[in-house]
Design a protein around this motif. Structure first.
Motif, PDB file in Angstrom:
ATOM      1  N   ARG A 222       0.829  -1.062   0.002  1.00  0.00           N
ATOM      2  CA  ARG A 222      -0.158   0.007   0.093  1.00  0.00           C
ATOM      3  C   ARG A 222       0.712   1.099  -0.172  1.00  0.00           C
ATOM      4  N   GLY A 223       0.320   2.424   0.028  1.00  0.00           N
ATOM      5  CA  GLY A 223       0.902   3.590   0.066  1.00  0.00           C
ATOM      6  C   GLY A 223       1.845   4.036  -0.753  1.00  0.00           C
ATOM      7  N   GLU A 224       2.826   4.799  -0.537  1.00  0.00           N
ATOM      8  CA  GLU A 224       3.789   5.380  -1.674  1.00  0.00           C
ATOM      9  C   GLU A 224       4.690   4.341  -2.336  1.00  0.00           C
ATOM     10  N   ILE A 225       4.944   3.196  -1.748  1.00  0.00           N
ATOM     11  CA  ILE A 225       5.595   1.997  -2.541  1.00  0.00           C
ATOM     12  C   ILE A 225       4.761   1.458  -3.386  1.00  0.00           C
ATOM     13  N   ALA A 226       3.494   1.376  -3.027  1.00  0.00           N
ATOM     14  CA  ALA A 226       2.565   0.633  -4.044  1.00  0.00           C
ATOM     15  C   ALA A 226       2.467   1.689  -5.537  1.00  0.00           C
ATOM     16  N   CYS A 227       2.466   2.601  -5.105  1.00  0.00           N
ATOM     17  CA  CYS A 227       2.233   3.690  -6.221  1.00  0.00           C
ATOM     18  C   CYS A 227       3.479   3.864  -6.845  1.00  0.00           C
TER      19      CYS A 227
ATOM     20  N   GLY B  51       4.794  -1.404 -19.505  1.00  0.00           N
ATOM     21  CA  GLY B  51       3.828  -2.129 -20.360  1.00  0.00           C
ATOM     22  C   GLY B  51       3.172  -3.377 -19.309  1.00  0.00           C
ATOM     23  N   ILE B  52       3.361  -3.367 -17.910  1.00  0.00           N
ATOM     24  CA  ILE B  52       2.716  -4.308 -17.213  1.00  0.00           C
ATOM     25  C   ILE B  52       1.635  -3.725 -16.701  1.00  0.00           C
ATOM     26  N   ASP B  53       0.478  -4.674 -16.528  1.00  0.00           N
ATOM     27  CA  ASP B  53      -0.844  -4.331 -15.837  1.00  0.00           C
ATOM     28  C   ASP B  53      -0.457  -4.434 -14.526  1.00  0.00           C
ATOM     29  N   CYS B  54      -1.269  -3.644 -13.638  1.00  0.00           N
ATOM     30  CA  CYS B  54      -1.110  -3.803 -12.009  1.00  0.00           C
ATOM     31  C   CYS B  54      -2.514  -4.085 -11.573  1.00  0.00           C
ATOM     32  N   VAL B  55      -2.669  -5.045 -10.733  1.00  0.00           N
ATOM     33  CA  VAL B  55      -3.701  -5.258  -9.685  1.00  0.00           C
ATOM     34  C   VAL B  55      -3.063  -5.001  -8.249  1.00  0.00           C
ATOM     35  N   ALA B  56      -4.153  -3.982  -7.718  1.00  0.00           N
ATOM     36  CA  ALA B  56      -3.959  -3.372  -6.369  1.00  0.00           C
ATOM     37  C   ALA B  56      -4.806  -3.940  -5.393  1.00  0.00           C
ATOM     38  N   VAL B  57      -4.399  -4.102  -4.114  1.00  0.00           N
ATOM     39  CA  VAL B  57      -5.304  -4.753  -3.046  1.00  0.00           C
ATOM     40  C   VAL B  57      -5.138  -3.727  -2.008  1.00  0.00           C
ATOM     41  N   TYR B  58      -6.414  -3.481  -1.238  1.00  0.00           N
ATOM     42  CA  TYR B  58      -6.846  -2.607  -0.261  1.00  0.00           C
ATOM     43  C   TYR B  58      -7.634  -3.313   0.830  1.00  0.00           C
ATOM     44  N   SER B  59      -7.395  -2.651   2.062  1.00  0.00           N
ATOM     45  CA  SER B  59      -8.268  -2.848   3.258  1.00  0.00           C
ATOM     46  C   SER B  59      -9.369  -1.951   3.308  1.00  0.00           C
ATOM     47  N   ASP B  60     -10.068  -2.129   4.424  1.00  0.00           N
ATOM     48  CA  ASP B  60     -11.156  -1.119   4.628  1.00  0.00           C
ATOM     49  C   ASP B  60     -10.789   0.364   4.688  1.00  0.00           C
ATOM     50  N   ALA B  61      -9.632   0.220   5.177  1.00  0.00           N
ATOM     51  CA  ALA B  61      -8.947   1.679   5.619  1.00  0.00           C
ATOM     52  C   ALA B  61      -8.469   2.434   4.370  1.00  0.00           C
ATOM     53  N   ASP B  62      -8.263   1.889   3.350  1.00  0.00           N
ATOM     54  CA  ASP B  62      -7.558   2.247   1.976  1.00  0.00           C
ATOM     55  C   ASP B  62      -8.514   2.132   0.663  1.00  0.00           C
ATOM     56  N   ARG B  63      -9.977   1.756   1.043  1.00  0.00           N
ATOM     57  CA  ARG B  63     -10.709   1.788  -0.054  1.00  0.00           C
ATOM     58  C   ARG B  63     -10.296   2.791  -1.452  1.00  0.00           C
ATOM     59  N   HIS B  64     -10.324   4.076  -0.655  1.00  0.00           N
ATOM     60  CA  HIS B  64     -10.082   5.154  -1.656  1.00  0.00           C
ATOM     61  C   HIS B  64      -8.840   5.646  -1.829  1.00  0.00           C
TER      62      HIS B  64
ATOM     63  N   LEU C  97      -4.544   4.327  -9.036  1.00  0.00           N
ATOM     64  CA  LEU C  97      -3.537   4.302 -10.062  1.00  0.00           C
ATOM     65  C   LEU C  97      -3.542   2.876 -10.522  1.00  0.00           C
ATOM     66  N   ALA C  98      -4.136   1.758 -10.111  1.00  0.00           N
ATOM     67  CA  ALA C  98      -3.943   0.446 -10.430  1.00  0.00           C
ATOM     68  C   ALA C  98      -4.960   0.304 -11.668  1.00  0.00           C
ATOM     69  N   ASP C  99      -4.680  -0.969 -12.426  1.00  0.00           N
ATOM     70  CA  ASP C  99      -5.750  -1.262 -13.560  1.00  0.00           C
ATOM     71  C   ASP C  99      -6.737  -1.922 -13.084  1.00  0.00           C
ATOM     72  N   GLU C 100      -6.840  -2.410 -11.789  1.00  0.00           N
ATOM     73  CA  GLU C 100      -7.826  -2.960 -11.102  1.00  0.00           C
ATOM     74  C   GLU C 100      -7.469  -3.178  -9.613  1.00  0.00           C
ATOM     75  N   ALA C 101      -8.612  -3.103  -8.770  1.00  0.00           N
ATOM     76  CA  ALA C 101      -8.076  -3.301  -7.485  1.00  0.00           C
ATOM     77  C   ALA C 101      -8.983  -4.345  -6.725  1.00  0.00           C
ATOM     78  N   TRP C 102      -8.539  -5.118  -5.781  1.00  0.00           N
ATOM     79  CA  TRP C 102      -9.452  -5.911  -5.098  1.00  0.00           C
ATOM     80  C   TRP C 102      -9.456  -5.829  -3.518  1.00  0.00           C
ATOM     81  N   HIS C 103     -10.486  -6.185  -2.937  1.00  0.00           N
ATOM     82  CA  HIS C 103     -10.598  -5.991  -1.340  1.00  0.00           C
ATOM     83  C   HIS C 103      -9.841  -6.983  -0.715  1.00  0.00           C
ATOM     84  N   LEU C 104      -9.287  -6.684   0.254  1.00  0.00           N
ATOM     85  CA  LEU C 104      -8.598  -7.666   1.187  1.00  0.00           C
ATOM     86  C   LEU C 104      -9.322  -8.433   2.458  1.00  0.00           C
ATOM     87  N   GLY C 105      -9.717  -6.954   3.107  1.00  0.00           N
ATOM     88  CA  GLY C 105     -10.379  -7.243   4.441  1.00  0.00           C
ATOM     89  C   GLY C 105     -10.501  -6.187   5.216  1.00  0.00           C
TER      90      GLY C 105
END
Length: 655
Positions: free
Chosen positions: A10-15, A25-38, A44-52
């Motif tokens: 998460r955070g600056e390193i994920a960005c 040219g690599i597509d990226c999948v982000a993950v996020y917790s309830d606190a990081d939904r927005h 920035l990611a191409d798609e994002a999945w909820h972790l918990g």
């Protein structure tokens, strides 16, 4: 090269990882917790999945969930960033078993360096010098106490599985050992699930110099210059620079070659950092290896012109290192300042809260800002309170420090407390400019780095009152929020009550030609002011005093030459703070009551630990501000408390 990457952080390193991957040219999948939904990395990611849920154990450390998302999203590789699972050998094995490329070293290399005690034994075998101490398997308190006496003092207690300053204590005398050991073990168990400890002789005048190494699958290894990370608080880095100043060329080569030997001794792959303690006599000692990319890697990038995340991705895809050691060049000087949500004046206590107002310095070829937050975001209690990394480059160290100080003065945050004022004082301090570096730098220069604010209380109140009127949305005042000129034709007198520095102050304002006469606490000032956006062009007693200001609800922030002044508008009808014989102890940050060490009726001494607050995976003892008797306790062990909550009350012992 793979085409789809799961970013398990998460955070600056994920960005940062997402931006580099996109450039390749690599597509990226982000993950996020309830606190990081927005959060920014999600956008920035191409798609994002909820972790918990927000707690890391239920989200970013949830290995089965991460692997399930990787499979469902058809990702081919996983980049763990730094922190969380980046140095978890089990996760690296699980990725391999699931057919995923782990962007990092092999599980065996992580395991070899994951135990600080085992790593030291390995380095001794490889001929790399290590810090004198004890890193054996016997872990009884009695044995550790005995080894402490043998090692001598001052002594450093370190969690075997630790990092980031957690599970670490400096012990100056044997009488302090038992309490320090118990606290370090609790902290290590909470952060790493392992309370095993090692002992090292503490070298307070040593420098922390580390080497960035890179290895590929073909057996090639090299080092990319060195970084000095000596300026630390709570054994965590605050300022990093490359190259390390005042290091002899022969020492640079010796440390670099030792670092590569250390990495190749464990068949390393990818980015890693070998950390050394360096003494003025030229001797250096291996401390530990971080089997991941470090927070401070941007300074290496700026002096080498390389993208280390790109190197990670290419090496993970099986490509050879892009350069040989002879082709690595270093130019100029780079410095990184870590911007944290914390209260530097209160022992760097971690802070949490909203970013109501955020203005970042302009970036370009010589100023870089790695951040994962935006205005309106919240710095929560569940993760590291790093807000951003501000990195500058210049041909010389002197120029880089000057550029850093200027950029810090232009970095303004209103809301959560930050260490920006401290960093600005640090960047402009004479000892730092003279490169008088060692790991006790901050402690040695407390008076210089924590000097009183530049502006007196009465001057702050005068500026704040003028600023408050300019920012009022009231129709009567609205013309003065514009850009048309000096304030005119306001009511002849205004009165307001402002909270500043923990006290309430009554402020009287009388209209004068082109300004105000402001009086508070027996002090009188003449103020002229013009508001242009968030910039207040002020003149105080004939002296130009430009500053910036921002408001949220009843809160006001003034920014002047790298300093932030926090004020609150207090309604006049609210009663003043009551005097008397009682005093309350309030939570300095959100957290969990880990230990309650007193009961109602207990007599306590000034400075005695009353309770222990757990926040940001660390323990923070809260001490009695004065001697007295515990009159009331308003919390229990295990309670979650917010910043400012009253935890207990003290009364005079003779009361």
């Amino acid at each position: 090269m793979f085409t789809k990457l799961l970013v398990a952080n998460r955070g600056e390193i994920a960005c940062r990882i997402i931006r580099t991957a996109h450039r390749l040219g690599i597509d990226c999948v982000a993950v996020y917790s309830d606190a990081d939904r927005h959060a920014r990395h999600v956008a920035l990611a191409d798609e994002a999945w909820h972790l918990g849920p927000a707690p890391a154990a239920q989200s970013y450390l949830n290995q089965p969930r991460l692997l399930a998302i990787a499979r469902a999203a058809d990702a081919q590789a996983v980049h763990p960033g730094y922190g969380f699972l980046s140095e978890n050998a089990d996760f690296a094995r699980a990725c391999a078993a699931a057919g995923l490329v782990f962007v990092g070293p092999p599980a065996e290399a992580i395991a070899a360096m994951g135990s600080k005690s085992a790593a030291k034994a390995l380095m001794e075998t490889a001929g790399v010098p290590v810090v004198p101490g004890y890193h054996g398997p016997a872990q009884s308190p009695e044995r550790l106490r005995q080894e402490a006496g043998r090692c001598g003092f001052p002594l450093l207690l370190k969690a075997v599985a630790g990092g980031g300053g957690k599970g670490m204590r400096v012990v100056n005398h044997i009488d302090e050992f038992d309490e320090a050991l118990a606290a370090a073990r609790r902290e290590a168990l909470a952060a790493f699930g392992d309370d095993a400890m090692l002992l090292e002789r503490y070298l307070p005048r040593a420098r922390h110099v580390e080497i960035q190494v890179f290895c590929d699958r073909l057996g090639h290894g090299l080092y990319l210059a060195e970084r000095d990370c000596s300026v630390q608080r709570r054994h965590q880095k605050v300022l990093e620079e490359a190259p390390a100043p005042n290091l002899a060329p022969a020492t640079r080569v010796a440390m670099g070659e030792a670092a590569v030997r250390a990495a190749q001794a464990i068949d390393y792959e990818g980015a890693g950092t070998i950390e050394f303690l360096y003494q003025e006599d030229g001797r250096f000692y291996f401390m530990e290896m971080n089997t991941r990319l470090q927070v401070e890697h941007p300074v290496t990038e700026l002096v080498t012109g390389l993208d280390l995340v790109e190197w990670q991705l290419r090496v993970a895809a099986g490509e050879p290192l892009p350069l040989t050691q002879a082709q690595v060049t270093v130019r100029g000087h780079a410095i990184e300042a870590r911007v944290y949500a914390e209260d530097a004046d209160q022992g760097f206590l971690p802070a949490a809260g909203p970013l109501h107002y955020l203005r970042e310095p302009a970036t370009g070829p010589r100023v870089r800002l790695d951040t994962g937050v935006r205005e309106g975001d919240e710095v929560g209690i569940h993760y590291d309170p790093l807000v951003a990394k501000l990195i500058v480059w210049d041909p010389s160290r002197e120029q880089a420090l000057h550029r850093l100080a200027r950029a810090l003065a232009r970095y303004r945050i209103g809301g959560v407390r930050t260490n920006l004022r401290f960093l600005h004082a640090l960047a402009g301090s004479a000892p730092l400019q003279a490169a008088e570096l060692h790991t006790g730098f901050i402690e040695q220069h407390q008076e210089l780095l924590f000097a009183p604010p530049t502006l007196s209380t009465s001057r702050v109140l005068a500026l704040a009152a003028a600023c408050w009127l300019a920012l009022e949305p009231n129709d009567e005042i609205a013309p003065f929020a514009g850009h048309s000129g000096w304030w005119l034709n306001l009511p002849a007198r205004r009165r307001m009550e402002l909270e500043y520095g923990g006290e309430r102050h009554e402020v009287d304002m009388t209209a004068e030609d082109l300004g105000w006469q402001v009086e508070s606490g027996g002090h009188r000032h003449q103020v002229r002011a013009l508001l242009d956006g968030d910039r207040l062009q002020a003149e105080l007693d004939g002296e130009p005093l430009p500053c910036h200001c921002a408001r949220h609800a009843d809160l006001l922030w003034l920014f002047h030459r790298g300093e932030r002044y926090d004020l609150r508008l207090a309604p006049l009808e609210v009663a003043r703070h009551q005097g008397g014989h009682q005093a309350g102890l309030r939570a300095p940050m959100p957290g969990l009551i880990g230990q309650l060490r007193v009961a109602v009726g207990d007599t306590v001494a000034a400075g005695q630990t009353l309770l222990v607050l757990e926040a940001m995976k660390m323990e923070h003892p809260l001490r009695a501000p004065a001697a007295g008797r515990v009159a009331e306790i308003r919390c229990r062990e295990g309670d979650q408390v917010n910043e400012g909550d009253e935890l207990l009350r003290l009364e005079e012992a003779d009361g």
